[in-house]
Design a protein around this motif. Structure first.
Motif, PDB file in Angstrom:
ATOM      1  N   VAL A 167       6.755 -46.219 -86.351  1.00 21.73           N
ATOM      2  CA  VAL A 167       7.063 -46.575 -85.039  1.00 21.73           C
ATOM      3  C   VAL A 167       8.246 -47.705 -84.759  1.00 21.73           C
ATOM      4  O   VAL A 167       9.150 -47.308 -83.980  1.00 21.73           O
ATOM      5  CB  VAL A 167       5.680 -47.175 -84.325  1.00 21.73           C
ATOM      6  N   PHE A 168       8.145 -48.808 -85.795  1.00 21.73           N
ATOM      7  CA  PHE A 168       9.305 -49.697 -85.603  1.00 21.73           C
ATOM      8  C   PHE A 168      10.665 -48.932 -85.931  1.00 21.73           C
ATOM      9  O   PHE A 168      11.491 -48.970 -85.140  1.00 21.73           O
ATOM     10  CB  PHE A 168       8.911 -50.938 -86.692  1.00 21.73           C
ATOM     11  N   LEU A 169      10.698 -48.213 -87.148  1.00 19.33           N
ATOM     12  CA  LEU A 169      11.913 -47.412 -87.596  1.00 19.33           C
ATOM     13  C   LEU A 169      12.462 -46.628 -86.459  1.00 19.33           C
ATOM     14  O   LEU A 169      13.880 -46.492 -86.050  1.00 19.33           O
ATOM     15  CB  LEU A 169      11.790 -47.052 -88.910  1.00 19.33           C
ATOM     16  N   ASN A 170      11.599 -45.881 -85.837  1.00 20.39           N
ATOM     17  CA  ASN A 170      11.964 -44.884 -84.779  1.00 20.39           C
ATOM     18  C   ASN A 170      12.641 -45.597 -83.542  1.00 20.39           C
ATOM     19  O   ASN A 170      13.463 -45.006 -83.232  1.00 20.39           O
ATOM     20  CB  ASN A 170      10.610 -44.050 -84.433  1.00 20.39           C
ATOM     21  N   GLN A 171      11.920 -46.810 -83.342  1.00 18.62           N
ATOM     22  CA  GLN A 171      12.577 -47.273 -82.140  1.00 18.62           C
ATOM     23  C   GLN A 171      13.745 -47.945 -82.530  1.00 18.62           C
ATOM     24  O   GLN A 171      14.850 -48.182 -81.514  1.00 18.62           O
ATOM     25  CB  GLN A 171      11.661 -48.412 -81.717  1.00 18.62           C
ATOM     26  N   LEU A 172      13.910 -48.387 -83.635  1.00 20.76           N
ATOM     27  CA  LEU A 172      15.218 -49.053 -84.112  1.00 20.76           C
ATOM     28  C   LEU A 172      16.195 -48.090 -84.277  1.00 20.76           C
ATOM     29  O   LEU A 172      17.570 -48.456 -83.604  1.00 20.76           O
ATOM     30  CB  LEU A 172      15.116 -49.746 -85.503  1.00 20.76           C
ATOM     31  N   MET A 173      16.007 -46.897 -84.506  1.00 22.71           N
ATOM     32  CA  MET A 173      16.918 -45.733 -84.510  1.00 22.71           C
ATOM     33  C   MET A 173      17.340 -45.378 -83.197  1.00 22.71           C
ATOM     34  O   MET A 173      18.685 -45.024 -82.845  1.00 22.71           O
ATOM     35  CB  MET A 173      16.729 -44.605 -85.726  1.00 22.71           C
ATOM     36  N   TYR A 217      13.266 -55.023 -95.044  1.00 20.34           N
ATOM     37  CA  TYR A 217      13.911 -53.738 -94.966  1.00 20.34           C
ATOM     38  C   TYR A 217      15.362 -53.824 -95.089  1.00 20.34           C
ATOM     39  O   TYR A 217      16.110 -54.850 -94.585  1.00 20.34           O
ATOM     40  CB  TYR A 217      13.378 -53.043 -93.760  1.00 20.34           C
ATOM     41  N   HIS A 218      15.946 -52.733 -95.416  1.00 11.79           N
ATOM     42  CA  HIS A 218      17.535 -52.594 -95.523  1.00 11.79           C
ATOM     43  C   HIS A 218      17.861 -51.227 -95.243  1.00 11.79           C
ATOM     44  O   HIS A 218      17.133 -50.149 -95.804  1.00 11.79           O
ATOM     45  CB  HIS A 218      18.094 -53.067 -96.808  1.00 11.79           C
ATOM     46  N   ILE A 219      18.766 -50.980 -94.444  1.00  8.82           N
ATOM     47  CA  ILE A 219      19.065 -49.456 -94.005  1.00  8.82           C
ATOM     48  C   ILE A 219      20.690 -49.500 -94.361  1.00  8.82           C
ATOM     49  O   ILE A 219      21.458 -50.288 -94.162  1.00  8.82           O
ATOM     50  CB  ILE A 219      18.893 -49.383 -92.546  1.00  8.82           C
ATOM     51  N   VAL A 220      20.855 -48.153 -94.657  1.00 11.97           N
ATOM     52  CA  VAL A 220      22.386 -47.794 -94.972  1.00 11.97           C
ATOM     53  C   VAL A 220      22.680 -46.561 -94.206  1.00 11.97           C
ATOM     54  O   VAL A 220      22.012 -45.552 -94.381  1.00 11.97           O
ATOM     55  CB  VAL A 220      22.667 -47.717 -96.561  1.00 11.97           C
ATOM     56  N   GLU A 221      23.689 -46.629 -93.526  1.00 14.54           N
ATOM     57  CA  GLU A 221      24.242 -45.219 -92.828  1.00 14.54           C
ATOM     58  C   GLU A 221      24.979 -44.418 -93.950  1.00 14.54           C
ATOM     59  O   GLU A 221      25.909 -44.557 -94.692  1.00 14.54           O
ATOM     60  CB  GLU A 221      25.128 -45.893 -91.640  1.00 14.54           C
TER      61      GLU A 221
END
Length: 583
Positions: A147-153, A180-184
């Motif tokens: 839920v958190f990642l979907n909202q973040l995206m 967490y860490h995110i790469v585009e």
């Protein structure tokens, strides 16, 4: 021999001071206290350095594991064709084949990167999030992160700093902290996350005492891992980790730590002080004994110090404080004290009596000097005015103009009667304006076609007090420098009340329509310099400035300016209070 006995007398402050100092500073106590606290400090430093090195080692391991995951995620984002297909293809079959292939790769990678809880991929085109979790992770935790990642995206426009950050970020979900860490990569995003409690699982094996604990914190001191120790003992974690520090309400704890190079968090060890000193039982007993002994001796020593030294000093300080406030009648009362204090008190009282008498003498001399100076300033009369008035009267007598002679005579009588009232420091505004009217009328008779005047003053200010000849001197200065036979000059006098916040003030404005002040003269007047240009020049405006300075001691103001259309403007502001009321 007698002098030595006198020095050693109990009534001497020297003997009493030595006795008091010995009660507090016995060499044995000083040595024991120094050795005790020095030993404790050395032990704390050693424990702090050892645990800091250990925290740095574990922090390096955590950073290395996060860096390994970063390299893996960045490699997938850079070269993996399946991730590219998920972000760009519009063919459902190609999308799902790439999704299955990438999911298998991430699941295999989790066997290598066991420190991670899950990898995830988000397709911006399909608006779909794919999770690849470790086996055995709670379903509720995965759903919270989903839920958190979907909202973040979905809110990536406002969360751009989180999606494009180079370091690992922190979030709190259901009282649990996750890193967490995110790469585009093109139209897709890939990343990893881990629960903060699992990230430091191996640190639980470290022996930090029964109440000790190691935990992750933010740079602001917020704990990322579960801990009831902090609230129970009032432990603060928001201090700098450059060196160790002690904290805690009842039980003291030593805190050391090491910051992460991969994110905004620290690895901190909280060690109870009793764990540090558990190998120093004899030293702790000695410290307890010394502390108890000091507690017994300290009140007795303080009582003696207060009675023999502090109270006499306080009496002297209280007297000096009252003297500083202006009360010169203060004397130090006699009280039982040491011989030295008795001598100081007697000398002080004698000195204050002499100072008080000297101050009275000086004050009376200053009053006499000021009174003489004021009378001198008020009695300075321009001899040219006197001679011109007699010439005018002679000229009128020659033409037998007896009506003007009578008017001129009455004006001169009023003028000189007012001038010789030198015993008054203040007069009413009405008396001053009447005198100015006499003076102006005399000048109008002298310059019949060249001088006119007007006065503007409210009736309620007529009893206001001001120094004599203040307005007349300004008008006389205007006549002297502004009136010519070539062009008529008008002199206007305006009086008004200024109701300021501190005290009411009276403003006097004298303005003429002449040529105004010369630039050089105006500059000297505005800078407060004394004019010495012509005979009697210092008797005019400088006379006014000096009298205002003596009478009001800086509370009156005078300003000079030239009007835009021509002419000089002089403005005086006088305070109106009980000290200057005209009686």
């Amino acid at each position: 021999m007698n002098s030595r006995l006198k020095i050693l007398s109990w009534s001497s402050i020297r003997t009493r001071l030595i006795t008091s100092v010995l009660l507090f500073t016995l060499p044995l106590i000083v040595l024991l206290l120094y050795n005790s606290f020095y030993s404790i400090d050395v032990v704390r430093n050693q424990v702090a350095n050892s645990n800091r090195n250990m925290m740095t080692l574990y922090m390096d391991q955590i950073d290395q594991s996060l860096e390994d995951v970063d390299q893996y995620v960045n490699s997938i984002a850079a070269v993996d064709p399946d991730l590219l297909v998920m972000g760009t293809t519009r063919q459902p079959d190609e999308y799902y084949m790439a999704k299955i292939s990438l999911s298998n790769k991430l699941s295999q990678a989790l066997a290598i990167y066991k420190s991670m809880d899950a990898f995830f991929v988000y397709s911006d085109q399909e608006k779909e999030l794919m999770l690849s979790p470790q086996v055995g992770r709670p379903f509720e935790e995965r759903e919270r992160m989903r839920v958190f990642l979907n909202q973040l995206m979905l809110d990536k426009n406002s969360n751009g700093s989180l999606l494009h950050a180079a370091d690992w970020k922190i979030t709190q979900l259901n009282n649990q902290y996750y890193i967490y860490h995110i790469v585009e990569s093109g139209g897709s995003y890939i990343g990893a996350w881990v629960n903060a409690n699992r990230l430091i699982g191996a640190l639980g094996l470290i022996d930090l005492g029964e109440k000790g604990q190691s935990l992750l914190t933010t740079s602001g001191g917020i704990p990322l891992t579960t801990s009831s120790l902090l609230q129970d003992h009032g432990i603060e974690l928001n201090h700098s980790l450059a060196d160790y520090y002690m904290t805690g309400d009842k039980t003291r704890f030593l805190v050391v730590g090491s910051p992460s190079l991969r994110g905004d968090f620290n690895l901190v060890a909280v060690i109870p002080d009793e764990k540090i000193l558990e190998n120093l039982p004899y030293l702790r007993s000695l410290i307890t004994f010394v502390a108890l002994g000091s507690l017994i001796i300290l009140p007795l020593g303080l009582l003696m110090l207060r009675r023999e030294i502090l109270l006499p000093l306080n009496r002297i300080l209280a007297a000096m404080k009252r003297i500083r406030e202006g009360n010169l009648d203060v004397r130090i009362k006699a009280a039982p004290s040491a011989e030295e204090f008795k001598l100081v008190n007697e000398t002080f009282n004698t000195m204050m009596a002499d100072i008080q008498q000297l101050r009275i003498d000086v004050y009376e001399e200053q009053l006499s000097k000021q009174k003489a100076e004021l009378q001198h300033l008020q009695l300075q009369i321009n001899p040219h005015f006197f001679m011109n008035s007699l010439n005018m009267m002679y000229s009128l007598a020659q033409v037998r103009n007896y009506e003007l002679i009578q008017e001129l005579t009455l004006c001169l009588v009023g003028y000189f009667r007012y001038m010789f009232r030198s015993n008054l420091s203040f007069v009413s505004l009405k008396q001053e304006l009447d005198h100015v009217s006499n003076y102006v009328r005399i000048q109008e008779l002298r310059y019949p076609d060249s001088l006119t005047s007007s006065m503007e003053a409210p009736d309620y200010l007529m009893n206001a007090s001001l120094p004599p000849l203040i307005i007349q001197s300004l008008v006389e200065n205007a006549v002297k420098y502004a009136v010519t036979l070539d062009e008529a000059v008008h002199i206007h006098i305006r009086i008004e009340l200024l109701d300021t916040t501190d005290e009411p003030k009276m403003r006097i404005v004298v303005q003429d329509t002449g040529k105004g002040f010369d630039e050089e003269v105006l500059k000297e007047l505005q800078e407060g310099r004394k004019l010495m240009r012509e005979q009697g020049g210092q008797v005019g405006i400088w006379n006014i400035c000096e009298r205002l300075r003596l009478l009001y001691e800086g509370r009156a103001q005078i300003s000079f300016a030239n009007a835009h259309g021509g002419g000089a403007i002089v403005e005086i502001t006088l305070p109106m209070n009980a000290e200057t009321e005209h009686s």
